[in-house]
Every structure is written in structure tokens, then in C-alpha cells.
Design a protein around this motif. Structure first.
Motif, PDB file in Angstrom:
ATOM      1  N   THR A 156       0.854  -1.187   0.000  1.00  0.00           N
ATOM      2  CA  THR A 156       0.000   0.000   0.000  1.00  0.00           C
ATOM      3  C   THR A 156       0.890   1.238   0.000  1.00  0.00           C
ATOM      4  OG1 THR A 156      -0.139   0.370   2.386  1.00  0.00           O
ATOM      5  CG2 THR A 156      -1.671  -1.229   1.438  1.00  0.00           C
ATOM      6  N   GLY A 157       0.274   2.384  -0.083  1.00  0.00           N
ATOM      7  CA  GLY A 157       1.022   3.632  -0.128  1.00  0.00           C
ATOM      8  C   GLY A 157       1.787   3.930   1.136  1.00  0.00           C
ATOM      9  N   GLU A 251      -1.565  13.395   3.995  1.00  0.00           N
ATOM     10  CA  GLU A 251      -2.491  12.430   3.386  1.00  0.00           C
ATOM     11  C   GLU A 251      -3.661  12.144   4.323  1.00  0.00           C
ATOM     12  OE1 GLU A 251      -2.341   9.961   0.460  1.00  0.00           O
ATOM     13  OE2 GLU A 251      -1.528  11.833  -0.329  1.00  0.00           O
ATOM     14  N   LYS A 255      -7.309  13.334   3.232  1.00  0.00           N
ATOM     15  CA  LYS A 255      -8.074  12.231   2.644  1.00  0.00           C
ATOM     16  C   LYS A 255      -8.782  11.360   3.675  1.00  0.00           C
ATOM     17  CE  LYS A 255      -4.936  11.995  -1.314  1.00  0.00           C
ATOM     18  NZ  LYS A 255      -3.976  11.160  -2.071  1.00  0.00           N
ATOM     19  N   ASP A 259      -8.936   6.583   2.888  1.00  0.00           N
ATOM     20  CA  ASP A 259      -8.458   6.907   1.554  1.00  0.00           C
ATOM     21  C   ASP A 259      -7.035   7.439   1.517  1.00  0.00           C
ATOM     22  OD1 ASP A 259     -10.784   6.174   0.146  1.00  0.00           O
ATOM     23  OD2 ASP A 259     -11.759   8.039   0.733  1.00  0.00           O
ATOM     24  N   SER A 262      -2.746   6.096  -0.610  1.00  0.00           N
ATOM     25  CA  SER A 262      -2.988   5.219  -1.769  1.00  0.00           C
ATOM     26  C   SER A 262      -3.446   3.813  -1.411  1.00  0.00           C
ATOM     27  CB  SER A 262      -1.699   5.108  -2.608  1.00  0.00           C
ATOM     28  OG  SER A 262      -1.287   6.365  -3.051  1.00  0.00           O
ATOM     29  N   LYS A 266      -6.443   1.735  -5.537  1.00  0.00           N
ATOM     30  CA  LYS A 266      -5.865   2.730  -6.420  1.00  0.00           C
ATOM     31  C   LYS A 266      -4.569   2.220  -7.037  1.00  0.00           C
ATOM     32  CE  LYS A 266      -8.005   6.573  -3.972  1.00  0.00           C
ATOM     33  NZ  LYS A 266      -7.782   7.793  -3.160  1.00  0.00           N
ATOM     34  N   LEU A 267      -3.751   1.546  -6.216  1.00  0.00           N
ATOM     35  CA  LEU A 267      -2.496   0.981  -6.740  1.00  0.00           C
ATOM     36  C   LEU A 267      -2.779  -0.133  -7.722  1.00  0.00           C
ATOM     37  CD1 LEU A 267      -0.368   0.832  -3.472  1.00  0.00           C
ATOM     38  CD2 LEU A 267      -0.129   2.434  -5.344  1.00  0.00           C
TER      39      LEU A 267
END
Length: 269
Positions: A156-157, A251, A255, A259, A262, A266-267
Motif C-alpha cells: 500500500t502507499g 495524506e 483524505k 483513503d 494510496s 488505487k495501486l
């Protein structure tokens, strides 16, 4: 902000004024941001046996060698994140060496889990010297994203945001994804995955879509286990980590819990 080792040593002295290091003690730094930094500092570790490679992890994270508690204390003071520092006598750690070498123990710690729920923590960063480093000569960091409500055996982000910065500065690291505890352990602890994580890993059958956000009591935040090698200074790490931390806080603020950083959906596009 340029910092020297002496700055971190001075912070250690200030920090120890509120810590009783004569017995096992957990220091909780109460912030106001949804991020938590944690580490373990081992005390009473001057014995000859700690010179062996078997005890290297404990020696490197011992109170005479590690200043990561000072590092966390500084970031707490500047950014208002939460901090948890465990000061553990080696006489206690010796009873369960494997547990203290694995970050998975946090999942089973009821007090730690309650703190995550009460403080509404969205991301945890466990900092240690040499918990896992793939190549001691080459790598400056080991970045291990553990299983959480937001990730199962994937990326994940939360980790990508950090590795992007390391790539930008051409700093060598090794990254791993998944682990800590497996899916069955996750269920036994009454922890669940977000709908996004379940959808992204649909072939793994890790749960059923709930069509609602998770309750905090059933959520485990994004979690990175970050190992640091001796060939990078604490000041260098500070500058890199602050850049990442500011990104992560932005972030989360803009978000929100679900959310930010990322999510997998989304990735996976």
C-alpha cells in the motif's frame, strides 16, 4: 533542521527524567496526531554474552547504543504524534527472546491495542536497529509492511511513500510485504480487513465485504517495521523520515483514515 548526536543524547537525559529504568517500563507519549512511533530499548545488557551475534539485535537496541527513544521523543515534541517506548531489562527479554525480536508481539498486547483504538491511530511505525537487514554492507534500511486492516500480503502507499523518498535520494534498502501474523490469527484477534483490502485480494478469500467502515475495535492500523543499519546516521534518518512523516500526516488530514496513502484499489488500477 540539523541535529548532532549530542542533541539526541541531551534529549535522552530529558526523557529519562520521566522514566524509571530500574524495572520494565512502558513510556507513552500522548500526542494529538493519528500516527504512532514505537521502539524497544533494552537495559542491563552489559554482560559478556551480548558480544555474540545471537544477541546483536538486543545490544544494538540497548540503552547504551540506541538513541531511537530520543528520536521518537523529538518527533513527538515537534509534530504531536504518539510514541510508545518500552524499556525492557534483558533479564525479562531472555525469557522470550523470539518475541522481542518480532514486531508481532504488538498485535497480542491488549494495552497497546486499546491505545490504538482510543487514540484513533491510523499508522504505526516500529523503529529498530537491525531487526532485519537483507545486506549489511549495501542496505541502509529494511522496510517491512506488515499485515493490517489495510494490507494483506501486499503493498500500500504507507510503504510506497517511504520507498519513493529513498529512491529519490538513491538510498539502498530492502523491502518486504505481508506477515507479522497470518489471516487466521487476525480473525482470532477479532481484527478485520477493509472492503478495499478484501476486494484487492479477492482470490485469497480473506473475508466478506461488509459495505461499511470498520469499527476501531476491529481495526489494525497500517504498520511498517523499519530496520536501520549502522551505516546511516540518526540525523540522516531524521531528515528522510521527517519528509515522509509530513507527507503521511498531510495524506491523513486531507483524505481521511480510509483513503489516505494510496489504498490498494488505487495501486491496483
Amino acid at each position: 533542521m540539523e541535529l548532532k548526536k549530542e542533541d539526541f543524547i541531551n534529549l535522552r537525559q530529558e526523557l529519562l527524567n520521566i522514566v524509571d529504568e530500574s524495572k520494565k517500563s512502558r513510556l507513552i507519549l500522548t500526542g494529538d496526531k493519528p500516527i504512532l512511533l514505537t521502539t524497544t530499548i533494552f537495559i542491563d545488557s552489559d554482560s559478556e554474552e551480548y558480544k555474540s551475534n545471537f544477541y546483536k539485535f538486543f545490544k544494538d537496541n540497548g540503552i547504551h547504543n540506541s538513541l531511537l527513544d530520543s528520536f521518537i521523543y523529538l518527533i513527538y515534541r515537534i509534530y504531536g504524534v504518539y510514541g510508545v517506548v518500552d524499556y525492557v531489562p534483558m533479564s525479562d527479554a531472555r525469557k522470550d527472546m523470539l518475541s522481542y525480536k518480532q514486531v508481532r508481539r504488538y498485535y497480542y498486547d491488549k494495552d497497546f491495542k486499546k491505545l490504538l483504538e482510543d487514540a484513533k491511530i491510523d499508522s504505526i511505525y516500529s523503529l529498530n536497529y537491525g531487526r532485519f537487514i537483507a545486506n549489511d554492507v549495501v542496505d541502509h534500511f529494511g522496510i517491512h509492511e506488515l499485515n493490517s486492516s489495510f494490507s494483506f500480503m501486499g503493498l500500500t502507499g504507507v510503504s510506497k511513500g517511504l520507498t519513493d523518498i529513498l529512491d529519490e535520494y538513491e538510498i539502498q534498502y530492502h523491502s518486504m510485504y505481508g506477515g507479522g501474523i497470518d489471516n487466521e490469527e487476525f480473525k482470532r484477534l477479532k481484527l478485520f480487513f477493509t472492503d478495499d483490502t478484501i476486494k484487492y485480494n479477492h482470490l485469497l478469500k480473506i473475508g466478506k465485504i461488509r459495505n461499511r467502515e470498520l469499527d476501531r475495535k476491529n481495526m489494525w492500523p497500517r504498520m511498517l517495521d523499519i530496520s536501520i543499519n549502522d551505516n546511516i546516521s540518526l540525523n540522516e534518518f531524521y531528515k528522510l523520515f521527517i519528509e515522509y512523516l509530513e507527507w503521511a500526516l498531510s495524506e491523513l488530514q486531507t483524505k481521511g483514515t480510509y483513503d489516505a496513502m494510496s489504498p490498494m484499489r488505487k495501486l491496483g488500477k
